[in-house]
Scaffold this motif. Structure first.
Motif, PDB file in Angstrom:
ATOM      1  N   HIS A 275      -1.023 -46.080 -14.227  1.00  0.00           N
ATOM      2  CA  HIS A 275      -0.699 -47.397 -14.761  1.00  0.00           C
ATOM      3  C   HIS A 275       0.777 -47.425 -15.135  1.00  0.00           C
ATOM      4  CE1 HIS A 275      -4.975 -48.677 -15.322  1.00  0.00           C
ATOM      5  NE2 HIS A 275      -5.151 -47.364 -15.458  1.00  0.00           N
ATOM      6  N   CYS A 276       1.493 -48.433 -14.670  1.00  0.00           N
ATOM      7  CA  CYS A 276       2.890 -48.611 -15.048  1.00  0.00           C
ATOM      8  C   CYS A 276       2.958 -49.685 -16.128  1.00  0.00           C
ATOM      9  CB  CYS A 276       3.729 -49.014 -13.844  1.00  0.00           C
ATOM     10  SG  CYS A 276       5.509 -48.984 -14.157  1.00  0.00           S
ATOM     11  N   ILE A 277       3.331 -49.279 -17.332  1.00  0.00           N
ATOM     12  CA  ILE A 277       3.370 -50.173 -18.488  1.00  0.00           C
ATOM     13  C   ILE A 277       4.783 -50.147 -19.068  1.00  0.00           C
ATOM     14  CG2 ILE A 277       2.390 -50.671 -20.758  1.00  0.00           C
ATOM     15  CD1 ILE A 277      -0.096 -49.083 -19.884  1.00  0.00           C
ATOM     16  N   ASN A 278       5.440 -51.321 -19.034  1.00  0.00           N
ATOM     17  CA  ASN A 278       6.826 -51.415 -19.535  1.00  0.00           C
ATOM     18  C   ASN A 278       7.724 -50.370 -18.887  1.00  0.00           C
ATOM     19  OD1 ASN A 278       6.115 -53.535 -21.289  1.00  0.00           O
ATOM     20  ND2 ASN A 278       5.507 -52.085 -22.882  1.00  0.00           N
ATOM     21  N   ASP A 279       7.562 -50.240 -17.571  1.00  0.00           N
ATOM     22  CA  ASP A 279       8.377 -49.324 -16.754  1.00  0.00           C
ATOM     23  C   ASP A 279       8.129 -47.850 -17.061  1.00  0.00           C
ATOM     24  OD1 ASP A 279       9.632 -51.432 -15.399  1.00  0.00           O
ATOM     25  OD2 ASP A 279      11.146 -51.642 -16.973  1.00  0.00           O
ATOM     26  N   GLU A 280       7.047 -47.537 -17.738  1.00  0.00           N
ATOM     27  CA  GLU A 280       6.668 -46.150 -17.969  1.00  0.00           C
ATOM     28  C   GLU A 280       5.301 -45.893 -17.345  1.00  0.00           C
ATOM     29  OE1 GLU A 280       7.014 -44.543 -21.880  1.00  0.00           O
ATOM     30  OE2 GLU A 280       8.745 -45.784 -22.390  1.00  0.00           O
ATOM     31  N   TRP A 281       5.140 -44.708 -16.787  1.00  0.00           N
ATOM     32  CA  TRP A 281       3.906 -44.371 -16.090  1.00  0.00           C
ATOM     33  C   TRP A 281       2.932 -43.654 -17.023  1.00  0.00           C
ATOM     34  CZ3 TRP A 281       2.271 -46.240 -11.609  1.00  0.00           C
ATOM     35  CH2 TRP A 281       3.210 -46.755 -10.725  1.00  0.00           C
ATOM     36  N   PHE A 282       1.687 -44.075 -16.923  1.00  0.00           N
ATOM     37  CA  PHE A 282       0.587 -43.472 -17.662  1.00  0.00           C
ATOM     38  C   PHE A 282      -0.533 -43.151 -16.677  1.00  0.00           C
ATOM     39  CE2 PHE A 282       2.968 -45.968 -20.639  1.00  0.00           C
ATOM     40  CZ  PHE A 282       2.897 -45.277 -21.842  1.00  0.00           C
ATOM     41  N   GLU A 283      -1.431 -42.268 -17.110  1.00  0.00           N
ATOM     42  CA  GLU A 283      -2.579 -41.918 -16.276  1.00  0.00           C
ATOM     43  C   GLU A 283      -3.843 -41.918 -17.131  1.00  0.00           C
ATOM     44  OE1 GLU A 283      -3.916 -38.509 -13.003  1.00  0.00           O
ATOM     45  OE2 GLU A 283      -2.365 -38.041 -14.494  1.00  0.00           O
ATOM     46  N   PHE A 284      -4.887 -42.546 -16.614  1.00  0.00           N
ATOM     47  CA  PHE A 284      -6.147 -42.508 -17.334  1.00  0.00           C
ATOM     48  C   PHE A 284      -6.811 -41.153 -17.113  1.00  0.00           C
ATOM     49  CE2 PHE A 284     -10.735 -43.039 -17.725  1.00  0.00           C
ATOM     50  CZ  PHE A 284     -10.809 -43.517 -19.027  1.00  0.00           C
TER      51      PHE A 284
END
Length: 431
Positions: A275-284
């Motif tokens: 997931h790209c949130i506010n130009d930062e990448w996250f992973e579930f």
């Protein structure tokens, strides 16, 4: 996961082996609610409750009703509800609708497991024939496959919830606590004629439950391996992110035709769970939504994505035979898995992450080995009938029970699938 089990040294080892594996399935759902166990977020994923019932159905169908004349079915209707794909057994409930089965409830399924388990243990008091051992061994390895599937399905089923619920509460190490990843090195292998597969069969050795093989791993046969180079580790999230940032998901030159059609049709632009949130990448993850760990192996990529990345990296995916040859001759990084791999040949560089991170896509189609024979009887539907349109993955993953791993294991999935724990190992032709 079975650390809470205390062995009774007075009971038969087979009974202990049976109890220990069966208890691991229950440990997986220990912290889940009945609602959690009911979830089915897509047709390929099954509810945890269904997994618990199906693995019980397997023992009831192939062991108890066939070898225990006094056994009475817990519920005759379960024959249809929890039959996965065995046409020789009869009708099956539609796979994509398993999540609609609110009844039997979770308590009833647990009661079903206890009922069948007691019957198996009672049967073992009077029958320890080789036939019985082979059926139980097959059933327990089948259950371990479902334990891995349960963990992958829970992850997917939770992932569609905007609350990003957690399955496990213990947080992983922060990125800053992770050591830097060394650059990929390629280990050279010379041309050779090697033995692939096994003739082990379904025999069991209680000192090592890994002494087992499915029919699709047999028979042992010779394969000519041309010179090749094999990556010493898996592709990382950081490396895959560079692939994304290069515009690769908009560039057809890297993709197989079916792969390009797949990402266009499904509007794909990154791995599953990213997931790209506010130009930062996250992973579930099982721990909920986490900052993307750039040093971790990229996971949950399809064969199409793995193949495209390999093209981007001026490499290719290994064949399943190259993968097995490398595993036969390599020093495994993880001490946990050293016992699962053969003694390495001297002088070869260490190859890491063979079995403790992600299943690894290969460039090999799922086809029978020369001389392949399915298991006799209805259980022969277990592997053979799926030998079409699927690709082989090798190794193992973080969700695979440790004593379920071996070099010859052939996992298989369709090229578009990514919900399973699948990663990328690169190879190159050696000129």
């Amino acid at each position: 996961m079975n650390s809470h089990i205390k062995k009774n040294y007075n009971e038969h080892e087979l009974a202990y082996y049976f109890k220990s594996v069966r208890s691991q399935s229950m440990a997986i759902v220990k912290e889940l609610s009945a609602e959690d166990c009911q979830l089915q977020a897509m047709p390929d994923a099954s509810p945890s409750k269904w997994h618990l019932a199906h693995t019980t159905w397997f023992f009831e169908t192939f062991l108890l009703t066939a070898h225990c004349t006094q056994y009475t079915l817990f519920n005759p209707k379960f024959k249809v509800l929890f039959n996965s794909y065995y046409n020789g057994i009869g009708e099956q409930f539609t796979r994509s609708n398993r999540g609609s089965l609110s009844r039997p409830n979770l308590d009833d399924v647990i009661a079903y497991r206890e009922y069948a388990d007691n019957a198996v243990i009672e049967l073992l008091q009077s029958d320890t024939s080789e036939t019985l051992k082979q059926i139980i061994t097959l059933g327990l390895n089948h259950e371990q496959q479902h334990q891995e599937l349960m963990l992958m399905d829970i992850k997917y089923n939770f992932s569609v919830n905007p609350l990003f619920p957690t399955y496990e509460s213990e947080k992983p190490l922060k990125l800053t606590d992770k050591p830097c990843v060394k650059p990929i090195n390629f280990v050279d292998f010379e041309q050779a004629i090697i033995n692939i597969g096994t003739d082990m069969g379904t025999n069991i050795n209680f000192k090592s439950e890994t002494e087992f093989a499915y029919d699709n791993e047999q028979p042992k046969h010779q394969v000519l391996i041309h010179p090749f180079s094999f990556a010493n580790r898996l592709v990382t999230n950081a490396e895959y992110l560079a692939f994304i940032n290069s515009g690769a998901y908009n560039n057809p030159q890297y993709w197989l035709s079916d792969g390009w059609a797949n990402i266009q049709t499904n509007n794909l632009s990154h791995p599953l769970y990213w997931h790209c949130i506010n130009d930062e990448w996250f992973e579930f993850t099982h721990y909920g939504l986490q900052p993307l760990n750039l040093n971790a192996p990229v996971c949950h990529v399809s064969y199409f994505e793995a193949s495209a990345y390999a093209n981007f990296a001026n490499a290719r995916l290994p064949t399943e035979f190259e993968w097995e040859y490398a595993a036969q001759n390599s020093n495994v990084e993880s001490a946990v898995h050293n016992q699962l791999m053969p003694t390495p040949h001297k002088g070869l560089s260490e190859i890491a992450q063979l079995a403790d991170s992600c299943w690894q896509w290969t460039n090999s189609a799922y086809l029978p080995y020369p001389g392949f024979r399915p298991i006799e009887g209805v259980a022969g539907e277990y592997n053979g009938k799926f030998m079409t349109n699927q690709m082989i993955l090798r190794g193992g993953c973080v969700f695979t029970p440790q004593n379920h791993l071996r070099n010859t294991y052939r996992n298989f999935y369709y090229p578009h699938q990514a919900w399973m724990c699948s990663g990328i190992r690169l190879a190159k032709d050696k000129i």
